[in-house]
Design an enzyme around this catalytic site. Sequence first.
Site, PDB file in Angstrom:
ATOM      1  N   ALA A   1      -0.584   6.015   1.153  1.00  0.00           N
ATOM      2  CA  ALA A   1      -0.584   7.301   1.264  1.00  0.00           C
ATOM      3  C   ALA A   1      -0.333   7.993   0.047  1.00  0.00           C
ATOM      4  O   ALA A   1      -0.765   8.897  -0.303  1.00  0.00           O
ATOM      5  CB  ALA A   1       0.620   7.821   2.432  1.00  0.00           C
TER       6      ALA A   1
ATOM      7  N   SER B   1       0.032   7.962   6.292  1.00  0.00           N
ATOM      8  CA  SER B   1       0.744   7.396   7.144  1.00  0.00           C
ATOM      9  C   SER B   1       2.043   6.680   6.750  1.00  0.00           C
ATOM     10  O   SER B   1       1.696   5.942   5.716  1.00  0.00           O
ATOM     11  CB  SER B   1      -0.399   6.275   7.967  1.00  0.00           C
ATOM     12  OG  SER B   1       0.095   5.615   8.810  1.00  0.00           O
TER      13      SER B   1
ATOM     14  N   HIS C   1      -1.870   4.254   4.156  1.00  0.00           N
ATOM     15  CA  HIS C   1      -0.571   3.992   4.894  1.00  0.00           C
ATOM     16  C   HIS C   1       0.357   3.490   3.792  1.00  0.00           C
ATOM     17  O   HIS C   1      -0.041   2.574   2.985  1.00  0.00           O
ATOM     18  CB  HIS C   1      -0.994   2.847   5.627  1.00  0.00           C
ATOM     19  CG  HIS C   1       0.051   2.308   6.669  1.00  0.00           C
ATOM     20  ND1 HIS C   1       0.731   3.069   7.426  1.00  0.00           N
ATOM     21  CD2 HIS C   1       0.807   1.263   6.711  1.00  0.00           C
ATOM     22  CE1 HIS C   1       1.784   2.548   7.893  1.00  0.00           C
ATOM     23  NE2 HIS C   1       2.048   1.191   7.398  1.00  0.00           N
ATOM     24  N   SER C   2       1.601   3.998   3.942  1.00  0.00           N
ATOM     25  CA  SER C   2       2.680   3.397   3.000  1.00  0.00           C
ATOM     26  C   SER C   2       2.621   3.849   1.654  1.00  0.00           C
ATOM     27  O   SER C   2       2.261   4.951   1.400  1.00  0.00           O
ATOM     28  CB  SER C   2       3.040   2.218   3.537  1.00  0.00           C
ATOM     29  OG  SER C   2       4.355   1.938   3.016  1.00  0.00           O
ATOM     30  N   MET C   3       2.389   2.778   0.789  1.00  0.00           N
ATOM     31  CA  MET C   3       1.926   3.124  -0.614  1.00  0.00           C
ATOM     32  C   MET C   3       0.756   3.775  -0.773  1.00  0.00           C
ATOM     33  O   MET C   3       0.392   4.740  -1.550  1.00  0.00           O
ATOM     34  CB  MET C   3       2.221   1.660  -1.229  1.00  0.00           C
ATOM     35  CG  MET C   3       1.691   1.856  -2.947  1.00  0.00           C
ATOM     36  SD  MET C   3       1.732   0.480  -3.700  1.00  0.00           S
ATOM     37  CE  MET C   3       0.047   0.064  -3.465  1.00  0.00           C
TER      38      MET C   3
END
Length: 252
Positions: free
Chosen positions: A90, A114, A86-88
């Site tokens: 990803a 994500s 998720h975010s970083m």
Amino acid sequence: MRELRRSERPTAHVVLLPHAGGAATFFASFARHFPEGFDVSAVQYPGRQERLGEPFVTTIEELADRLTPSCRRYAADTVPLVLFGHSMGAAVAFETALRLAAEGTTARCRLVVSGRSAPSVRRESHVHRGTDREILDHLAELGGTDTEVMREPELMSMIMPAIRNDYRAIELYRPAANVVVDMPVMCLTGDRDRWVTHEGAAAWKDHTSADFRLRTFPGGHFYLTEHREAVARLVAEWGGSVRDRPSPGADG
């Protein structure tokens, strides 16, 4: 990695990678929503919680370099490996997938990204250069920091170095715009995420030589905290539905 759920005879392995400033505990409540037989682990980046005394890793690429050996044994297993970031996280998951693909061990691997735009979508950001308050305000705007935690000066002084380090790492991350990973990719996004547009999420289809899917949830950047069960179910279906490499394709 921190083990969140274990099975004697796993049908799939799931490795969860948190956002900038995040920790493995962010995913603790997700584990119980996976079906029986799923092994679930979460990555604990250096410099926080039980790894507080370890030096920070300052680049996304080095984080992936360090994670790849731990994922290699899962990738070589006879059941699927799903990398979910998720975010970083990803970006770290994507770089890890590239390393596994280079080793030829991705026949049963899948990637879920994500809350992050595709590598080919550039967005300049310099939050890591700001004051502690500016960084925290940005996190609060995204919905990634508990307001109660922000009221505890001692706790914030302990975690701020990790948050700033992670922001620096992701904001200086510059992947090649045409890089492609050899495994199916699913992108999850929130429909009110100010930092990831629909186009930015959909552009992930250009970074896989296999299947691509895009799923949108109601919510902002941290939409997944409101949809834990649905996200876990979707990730489980993505990892458990096909044991071998599907034919290339796409669906929205």
